[in-house]
Design a protein around this motif. Structure first.
Motif, PDB file in Angstrom:
ATOM      1  N   GLN A   1      24.692  52.330  12.740  1.00 40.38           N
ATOM      2  CA  GLN A   1      24.837  52.164  14.077  1.00 40.38           C
ATOM      3  C   GLN A   1      26.030  51.070  14.662  1.00 40.38           C
ATOM      4  N   GLU A   2      26.390  51.428  15.956  1.00 43.02           N
ATOM      5  CA  GLU A   2      27.554  50.891  16.490  1.00 43.02           C
ATOM      6  C   GLU A   2      28.854  51.195  15.758  1.00 43.02           C
ATOM      7  N   THR A   3      29.048  52.217  15.741  1.00 43.27           N
ATOM      8  CA  THR A   3      30.256  52.912  15.006  1.00 43.27           C
ATOM      9  C   THR A   3      31.555  52.645  15.762  1.00 43.27           C
ATOM     10  N   LYS A   4      31.307  52.757  16.867  1.00 41.29           N
ATOM     11  CA  LYS A   4      32.510  52.517  17.965  1.00 41.29           C
ATOM     12  C   LYS A   4      33.816  53.469  17.564  1.00 41.29           C
ATOM     13  N   CYS A   5      33.314  54.564  17.282  1.00 42.85           N
ATOM     14  CA  CYS A   5      34.601  55.549  17.435  1.00 42.85           C
ATOM     15  C   CYS A   5      34.175  57.002  17.705  1.00 42.85           C
ATOM     16  N   PRO A   6      35.011  57.879  18.475  1.00 38.40           N
ATOM     17  CA  PRO A   6      34.672  59.132  18.663  1.00 38.40           C
ATOM     18  C   PRO A   6      34.373  60.061  17.264  1.00 38.40           C
ATOM     19  N   ASN A   7      34.058  61.096  17.775  1.00 39.31           N
ATOM     20  CA  ASN A   7      33.548  62.041  16.640  1.00 39.31           C
ATOM     21  C   ASN A   7      34.767  62.414  15.549  1.00 39.31           C
ATOM     22  N   ASP A   8      35.729  62.593  16.417  1.00 37.76           N
ATOM     23  CA  ASP A   8      36.914  63.241  15.826  1.00 37.76           C
ATOM     24  C   ASP A   8      37.693  62.036  14.915  1.00 37.76           C
ATOM     25  N   GLN A   9      37.417  60.847  15.163  1.00 37.79           N
ATOM     26  CA  GLN A   9      37.862  59.882  14.436  1.00 37.79           C
ATOM     27  C   GLN A   9      37.101  59.062  13.334  1.00 37.79           C
ATOM     28  N   PHE A  10      35.847  59.527  13.242  1.00 38.00           N
ATOM     29  CA  PHE A  10      34.971  59.067  12.157  1.00 38.00           C
ATOM     30  C   PHE A  10      35.312  59.492  10.765  1.00 38.00           C
ATOM     31  N   PRO A  11      35.264  58.434   9.965  1.00 33.72           N
ATOM     32  CA  PRO A  11      36.014  58.958   8.474  1.00 33.72           C
ATOM     33  C   PRO A  11      35.131  59.668   7.574  1.00 33.72           C
ATOM     34  N   SER A  12      35.032  60.797   7.949  1.00 31.85           N
ATOM     35  CA  SER A  12      34.130  61.746   7.430  1.00 31.85           C
ATOM     36  C   SER A  12      34.559  61.909   6.021  1.00 31.85           C
ATOM     37  N   ALA A  13      36.031  62.101   5.933  1.00 27.76           N
ATOM     38  CA  ALA A  13      36.355  62.287   4.333  1.00 27.76           C
ATOM     39  C   ALA A  13      36.136  61.357   3.401  1.00 27.76           C
ATOM     40  N   ALA A  14      35.974  60.119   3.904  1.00 23.20           N
ATOM     41  CA  ALA A  14      35.900  58.802   2.935  1.00 23.20           C
ATOM     42  C   ALA A  14      34.419  59.163   2.592  1.00 23.20           C
ATOM     43  N   PHE A  15      33.374  59.479   3.431  1.00 21.76           N
ATOM     44  CA  PHE A  15      31.962  59.545   3.017  1.00 21.76           C
ATOM     45  C   PHE A  15      31.958  60.767   2.173  1.00 21.76           C
ATOM     46  N   ARG A  16      32.577  62.029   2.332  1.00 17.10           N
ATOM     47  CA  ARG A  16      32.429  62.922   1.438  1.00 17.10           C
ATOM     48  C   ARG A  16      33.026  62.784   0.263  1.00 17.10           C
ATOM     49  N   LYS A  17      34.073  61.878  -0.093  1.00 13.95           N
ATOM     50  CA  LYS A  17      34.494  61.460  -1.349  1.00 13.95           C
ATOM     51  C   LYS A  17      33.702  60.709  -2.055  1.00 13.95           C
ATOM     52  N   LEU A  18      32.674  59.958  -1.425  1.00 18.25           N
ATOM     53  CA  LEU A  18      31.640  59.056  -2.111  1.00 18.25           C
ATOM     54  C   LEU A  18      30.305  60.065  -2.174  1.00 18.25           C
TER      55      LEU A  18
END
Length: 268
Positions: free
Chosen positions: A35-52
């Motif tokens: 919660q309270e991620t504070k960023c629009p969808n296109d700036q979410f660090p998706s690549a970092a999560f996928r790497k994990l």
């Protein structure tokens, strides 16, 4: 089948991604609700999560404010992003996943904080919070033989006397006022939700998940509140294997003021 779900108000996912990485490497929950991620969808660090290893993502974000995200190591299906109070805020999303022969609906919530003045007549933020909780009455713990429901998130209310460091001193402080706590518990019970964090913990035992940034030494003063919650439908409550509150995360470098909460289940 074992299942672990974590919830954490991260207070800016991009700023605190190193802490998220540490948490995921150390605890490896199957699903993490932020919660309270504070960023629009296109700036979410998706690549970092996928790497994990968290390849499945559901995101509802907006620039600078609010935002929720659910990331998982197992497939999840986005069900809904509900706009509460027609404010256009990104404060809820729900996903569905399969576990132990059941289809589980998982709600991820970020309830408004409500400002500082606990008077809805002069504080529109507090009015918004009360209205938001009222609308949450529509979220029920639906379940049957092959399905169940879980609700997690920063709900920004400490409902019980021992969910705060001082019941008497906080009765007029937003998050623990009677109008909040009574409406909150009425909503939970009306939806047939089970408060899993209190399921096996005596009501006289203190539980905290949040410590204010305003305290010079949060650990020594220990003036906490239980603002983060884990609920389930009745048919999943018996599968709970334990709740872990990662208190030490409040002392990590540049921490959130909330700490992660992990619920572990043994689903048949």
């Amino acid at each position: 089948m074992s299942l672990s779900i974590a919830t954490w108000n991260i207070n800016s996912v991009r700023l605190r991604m190193p802490l998220v990485e540490r948490f995921l490497l150390e605890k490896a929950p199957d699903i993490l609700c932020l919660q309270e991620t504070k960023c629009p969808n296109d700036q979410f660090p998706s690549a970092a999560f996928r790497k994990l290893g968290y390849e499945h993502l559901a995101i509802s974000g907006q620039k600078g404010y609010h935002g929720v995200a659910t990331v998982a190591r197992r497939p999840i299906e986005l069900v809904e992003k509900r706009d509460f109070c027609t404010m256009g805020d990104c404060r809820h999303l729900s996903v569905r996943f399969a576990s132990g022969g059941k289809n589980v609906l998982l709600h991820n919530f970020y309830v408004p904080a409500g400002g500082d003045e606990p008077d809805p007549e002069i504080n529109p933020k507090f009015r918004h919070k009360l209205d938001f909780v009222e609308e949450m009455n529509a979220i029920r713990a639906d379940h049957d033989e092959t399905s169940g429901s879980i609700l997690v998130g920063d709900l920004n209310i400490a409902p019980l006397e021992h969910d705060v460091w001082s019941h008497k001193q906080l009765l007029k402080v937003v998050s623990h006022t009677p109008v909040e706590t009574e409406n909150f518990e009425a909503m939970r019970k009306a939806g047939n939700w089970v408060d899993l964090m209190r399921l096996n913990v005596p009501y006289e035992q203190k539980i905290y998940t949040w410590w204010s940034y305003r305290s010079q030494d949060w650990e020594a003063s220990d003036r906490g509140r239980r603002l983060d919650h884990v609920w389930s439908s009745e048919n999943l409550a018996s599968s709970l294997n334990g709740i872990e509150i990662l208190r030490e995360a409040r002392g990590w470098e540049r921490p959130s003021d909330h700490v992660p909460v992990i619920a572990r289940f043994n689903l048949d």
